[in-house]
Design an enzyme around this catalytic site. Structure first.
Site, PDB file in Angstrom:
ATOM      1  N   GLU A   9      18.445  52.177 -10.595  1.00  0.00           N
ATOM      2  CA  GLU A   9      18.584  51.267 -11.802  1.00  0.00           C
ATOM      3  C   GLU A   9      17.795  51.776 -13.085  1.00  0.00           C
ATOM      4  O   GLU A   9      18.385  51.717 -14.199  1.00  0.00           O
ATOM      5  CB  GLU A   9      17.967  49.842 -11.557  1.00  0.00           C
ATOM      6  CG  GLU A   9      18.859  49.186 -10.348  1.00  0.00           C
ATOM      7  CD  GLU A   9      17.904  47.759 -10.143  1.00  0.00           C
ATOM      8  OE1 GLU A   9      17.714  47.048 -11.143  1.00  0.00           O
ATOM      9  OE2 GLU A   9      17.942  47.641  -8.957  1.00  0.00           O
ATOM     10  N   ASP A  82      17.261  48.324  -6.605  1.00  0.00           N
ATOM     11  CA  ASP A  82      16.242  47.531  -5.899  1.00  0.00           C
ATOM     12  C   ASP A  82      16.495  46.874  -4.576  1.00  0.00           C
ATOM     13  O   ASP A  82      17.606  46.226  -4.437  1.00  0.00           O
ATOM     14  CB  ASP A  82      15.435  46.655  -7.029  1.00  0.00           C
ATOM     15  CG  ASP A  82      14.681  47.464  -8.067  1.00  0.00           C
ATOM     16  OD1 ASP A  82      14.353  48.801  -7.908  1.00  0.00           O
ATOM     17  OD2 ASP A  82      14.459  46.921  -8.870  1.00  0.00           O
ATOM     18  N   ASP A  84      16.254  43.941  -3.247  1.00  0.00           N
ATOM     19  CA  ASP A  84      16.118  42.490  -3.511  1.00  0.00           C
ATOM     20  C   ASP A  84      17.582  41.880  -3.525  1.00  0.00           C
ATOM     21  O   ASP A  84      18.620  42.703  -3.821  1.00  0.00           O
ATOM     22  CB  ASP A  84      15.064  41.895  -4.382  1.00  0.00           C
ATOM     23  CG  ASP A  84      15.225  42.488  -5.654  1.00  0.00           C
ATOM     24  OD1 ASP A  84      16.332  42.948  -5.969  1.00  0.00           O
ATOM     25  OD2 ASP A  84      14.154  42.350  -6.354  1.00  0.00           O
ATOM     26  N   GLU A  86      18.545  40.652  -6.444  1.00  0.00           N
ATOM     27  CA  GLU A  86      18.965  41.246  -8.066  1.00  0.00           C
ATOM     28  C   GLU A  86      19.647  42.849  -7.685  1.00  0.00           C
ATOM     29  O   GLU A  86      20.559  43.164  -8.366  1.00  0.00           O
ATOM     30  CB  GLU A  86      18.074  41.196  -8.903  1.00  0.00           C
ATOM     31  CG  GLU A  86      18.431  40.914 -10.401  1.00  0.00           C
ATOM     32  CD  GLU A  86      19.174  39.763 -10.759  1.00  0.00           C
ATOM     33  OE1 GLU A  86      20.015  39.775 -11.690  1.00  0.00           O
ATOM     34  OE2 GLU A  86      18.626  38.723 -10.046  1.00  0.00           O
ATOM     35  N   TYR A 302       7.364  48.127  -3.275  1.00  0.00           N
ATOM     36  CA  TYR A 302       8.134  47.300  -4.022  1.00  0.00           C
ATOM     37  C   TYR A 302       7.152  46.068  -4.475  1.00  0.00           C
ATOM     38  O   TYR A 302       6.824  45.365  -3.418  1.00  0.00           O
ATOM     39  CB  TYR A 302       9.385  46.754  -3.489  1.00  0.00           C
ATOM     40  CG  TYR A 302      10.379  46.542  -4.469  1.00  0.00           C
ATOM     41  CD1 TYR A 302      10.862  46.985  -5.744  1.00  0.00           C
ATOM     42  CD2 TYR A 302      10.937  45.096  -4.078  1.00  0.00           C
ATOM     43  CE1 TYR A 302      11.529  46.324  -6.430  1.00  0.00           C
ATOM     44  CE2 TYR A 302      12.084  44.211  -5.030  1.00  0.00           C
ATOM     45  CZ  TYR A 302      12.261  45.068  -6.386  1.00  0.00           C
ATOM     46  OH  TYR A 302      13.054  44.466  -7.131  1.00  0.00           O
ATOM     47  N   ARG A 304       8.072  43.018  -5.716  1.00  0.00           N
ATOM     48  CA  ARG A 304       8.763  41.700  -5.641  1.00  0.00           C
ATOM     49  C   ARG A 304       8.777  41.236  -4.074  1.00  0.00           C
ATOM     50  O   ARG A 304       9.854  41.633  -3.392  1.00  0.00           O
ATOM     51  CB  ARG A 304       9.940  41.439  -6.108  1.00  0.00           C
ATOM     52  CG  ARG A 304       9.978  41.873  -7.508  1.00  0.00           C
ATOM     53  CD  ARG A 304      11.159  41.627  -8.665  1.00  0.00           C
ATOM     54  NE  ARG A 304      11.209  41.608 -10.131  1.00  0.00           N
ATOM     55  CZ  ARG A 304      11.136  42.813 -10.703  1.00  0.00           C
ATOM     56  NH1 ARG A 304      11.305  44.099  -9.988  1.00  0.00           N
ATOM     57  NH2 ARG A 304      11.129  43.033 -11.933  1.00  0.00           N
ATOM     58  N   HIS A 348      10.509  42.770   3.192  1.00  0.00           N
ATOM     59  CA  HIS A 348       9.705  43.788   2.429  1.00  0.00           C
ATOM     60  C   HIS A 348       8.207  43.567   2.995  1.00  0.00           C
ATOM     61  O   HIS A 348       7.709  42.426   3.460  1.00  0.00           O
ATOM     62  CB  HIS A 348       9.772  43.697   1.148  1.00  0.00           C
ATOM     63  CG  HIS A 348      11.077  43.725   0.479  1.00  0.00           C
ATOM     64  ND1 HIS A 348      12.038  44.657   0.857  1.00  0.00           N
ATOM     65  CD2 HIS A 348      11.837  43.023  -0.365  1.00  0.00           C
ATOM     66  CE1 HIS A 348      13.091  44.441   0.342  1.00  0.00           C
ATOM     67  NE2 HIS A 348      12.851  43.360  -0.505  1.00  0.00           N
TER      68      HIS A 348
END
Length: 686
Positions: A9, A82, A84, A86, A302, A304, A348
């Site tokens: 990203e 990423d 997740d 999103e 990560y 989040r 995670h």
């Protein structure tokens, strides 16, 4: 030519991973989303079962063209966005744009960006998880429906340019309700009596508790001065006797590693970071920092996540460090932590360093101040989580004076345990060694008037905590929710506390009248659970959207026909527009308040609100004034800009440095309050 194409990203992440994978891999960045709902219209076909109408994001044409070109040259394509919802959705959009086989195993994810982790992920690609994608699509569509259906009504009823967010509006409601509680609160008077004692050169206080009635302790509230004075008159300053001593050894467990939410809370409390700043700095640490011989390395996992779990490898590293640095008595047997609650990010680990061996001190020269502070906070928390309990002795003394009871409490630290590196707000209160029936010397008896206080206003930390506890939104969205509320001028931050504005309260009143069944804690939390079920159990996401829209649609027409006024008038000032003669008013924009013409949109005259400091610019002699950066941060610059570029972050004062003659500034934050030189090369502090 590289045989493999890896798409991530961000350019920073591409640079970090590119060096790890070598010449057989070309790593490129999508720079966020490449496809999204259009900005110019709803972009959801409500009549066609809420089908999203995705388009290529404006300005991303060259990136898409280059990605397609590179994809044609490559034998294998890896989608490494990423880990997740999103990120999964971005990979899905990439797959569509590049016309990849939906059944191909081309999705890779890693919880941290280290050489071993990245290479292992490349060896084990998987198919795109459509449940994750659909959970993201559901959230995106729900938010778009609320934004595009309700916001235009707000423009007409309250003020142009406003927004109504599905989760943002619930957060605003919480803040407005707290403000209303504070306004309605009626303070109640009460009093306290404190006696000051001394023994063995140790001074300590006891506080009035109540009265001994038929051999039993009865707690008593002192509601007025007459009752307080009556009791003081009955006390004998030379007659305080110890009637009970209770000593209890207690232990305090270490805290688990950070989740996204607890990291945001602690960074706000301990470092003064906003939620958005915490996430921004954490992103930098995750994507990779150049640390000398090792090159670019992701320093944390990560950021989040809803999980407090950490890997066995990190536990082993932490225990080895603890034993070596502090001794075996400080090392636990290995504390394992599970997830805090049901949530989508528990796949995670917690937010943790990628290696305990990289201590904050060893990285100090490679990190800027913000990066260092946040990394140290994360590192300390994880290491502390693997340490032994702290131990302390709690002592409670009961003193009697003419049948009136006084109490004194003290805590003595016996063993630091995890608190040796993770500080907690707990003071040692030393009490002397006393014996039962011992008479204690007393130097004075004081009375103090108090008034009950309302609930405290929310800070960023307490708001984030409440949002998480109530299941409102996800921790990864809290920073954007808070930023949006501030940007729209629905709330203001003053001394780190939230105050609602007239505009925010009017918006909340309007939304409550017509959409209270949508903007409430219970409904929003249930919707989050629904998103989790879509991700975990393959539920039909469009049925969830349809059910939500039915609730929304019922109220839209009623809201449109409302004739009440919720408008907030701009504050007029005693000046007139030099271009059209209309009165000037104070308006609010993205970067705070400014002066504008009341004739807008016919007249677009504006000017800044200038707040002077009374300090002359050392470069040109102009006045140094308050300014706001593009990111909304206050700084001080010359009024003659752009002809003069003098600027400082800290407030200047009318004094010069005795060492170098630069102007002095007042640096004040949570940890520092000092007068220092504005010249970074000068070390003068007053």
């Amino acid at each position: 030519m590289a045989k493999n194409l890896v798409i991530v990203e961000s350019p920073t992440k591409a640079k970090t991973i590119g060096k790890m994978l070598g010449s057989n891999y070309k790593v490129v960045a999508s720079v966020g989303h490449l496809r999204d709902l259009p900005k110019s219209k709803m972009g959801i076909d409500i009549e066609n079962n809420f089908e999203p109408q995705y388009i290529n994001v404006r300005g991303k044409g060259d990136i898409i063209k280059e990605l397609k070109k590179q994809a044609k040259k490559s034998e294998k394509i890896y989608l490494a966005t990423d880990p997740d919802r999103e990120g999964e959705a971005i990979s899905w959009h990439l797959s569509n744009l590049l016309e990849l086989d939906p059944d191909e195993k081309n999705r890779v994810e890693f919880n941290e960006i280290t050489k071993a982790t990245v290479k292992e992920a490349i060896k084990n690609p998987r198919k795109i998880d459509m449940n994750l994608v659909n959970a993201q699509q559901t959230r995106r569509v729900l938010d778009r429906l609320v934004g595009y259906e309700i916001s235009p009504i707000l423009w007409k009823k309250v003020k142009s340019g406003l927004s109504a967010g599905r989760v943002q509006s619930v957060a605003l409601r919480l803040l407005c309700e707290r403000e209303e509680e504070i306004r309605k609160f009626v303070p109640k008077e009460y009093w306290s009596i404190e006696a000051t004692h001394i023994k063995d050169k140790i001074e300590f206080e006891s506080s009035f508790y109540g009265e001994l009635v038929e051999g039993k302790e009865v707690k008593k509230e002192l509601e007025n001065i007459d009752e307080t004075d009556r009791i003081i008159d009955l006390l004998d300053i030379d007659n305080f006797v110890v009637t009970n001593i209770k000593k209890t050894k207690k232990k305090r467990n270490p805290y688990p590693p950070y989740t996204t939410s607890t990291l945001q809370q602690d960074a706000n409390r301990k470092l003064g970071f906003s939620a958005s700043k915490t996430m921004s700095v954490a992103q930098q640490l995750y994507e990779g920092i150049n640390i000398g011989n090792e090159g670019n390395v992701g320093l944390i996992s990560y950021m989040r996540t809803d999980s407090t779990r950490i890997s066995n490898e990190i536990i082993k590293e932490a225990l080895a460090y603890i034993k070596n640095k502090y001794g075996n008595e400080y090392a636990s047997k290995g504390n394992s932590y599970g997830k805090n609650k049901k949530g989508s990010q528990d796949a995670h680990e917690a937010v943790r360093p990628s290696s305990i061996i990289r201590t904050p001190e060893s990285l100090r020269d490679y990190l800027n101040n913000d990066q260092y502070k946040l990394y140290r906070l994360i590192w300390n928390r994880v290491v502390a989580s693997q340490m032994t309990q702290s131990e302390y002795e709690s002592t409670n003394l009961t003193l009697l004076n003419n049948n009136f009871i006084f109490k004194a409490n003290g805590n003595i630290e016996l063993f630091k345990g995890f608190t040796i590196i993770y500080s907690i707000e707990d003071k040692n209160i030393l009490l002397p060694i006393v014996e039962k029936n011992e008479k204690i010397n007393t130097s004075k008896i004081d009375k103090t008037q108090h008034f009950t206080k309302p609930k405290a206003r929310f800070t960023e930390a307490s708001l984030v905590k409440t949002l998480e506890e109530d299941g409102i939104g996800r921790p990864s969205t809290y920073a954007s929710i808070i930023s949006s509320l501030l940007k729209r001028n629905y709330v203001k931050l003053d001394k780190k506390k939230f105050f609602t504005t007239e505009l925010g309260e009017n918006v909340n009143s309007f939304l409550l009248k017509y959409f209270s069944d949508i903007i409430n804690k219970k409904f929003t939390a249930e919707m989050e659970d629904e998103l989790d079920k879509i991700e975990e159990y393959d539920l039909d996401w469009k049925k969830t959207v349809s059910k939500f829209y039915d609730s929304l649609e019922e109220n839209l027409e009623k809201a449109k026909s409302d004739t009440n006024t919720y408008k907030v008038e701009d504050k007029k000032i005693d000046e007139f527009c030099p271009e059209c003669g209309s009165q000037l008013v104070i308006k609010h924009g993205r970067n705070g308040e400014f002066i504008g013409c009341s004739g807008f949109p016919n007249c677009k005259y504006t000017k800044a609100i200038i707040k002077g400091t009374g300090v002359k610019c050392p470069k040109c002699g102009g006045e140094i004034i308050e300014k706001v950066s593009k990111k909304g941060k206050l700084f001080y610059g010359c009024s003659n800009y752009p002809n003069c570029d003098f600027a400082v972050w800290d407030k200047p004062i009318n004094e010069k440095c005795p060492k170098c003659q630069s102007i002095l500034v007042h640096k004040k934050n949570r940890k520092v309050d000092e007068i220092k030189c504005s010249n970074e090369k000068c070390d003068y502090i007053k």
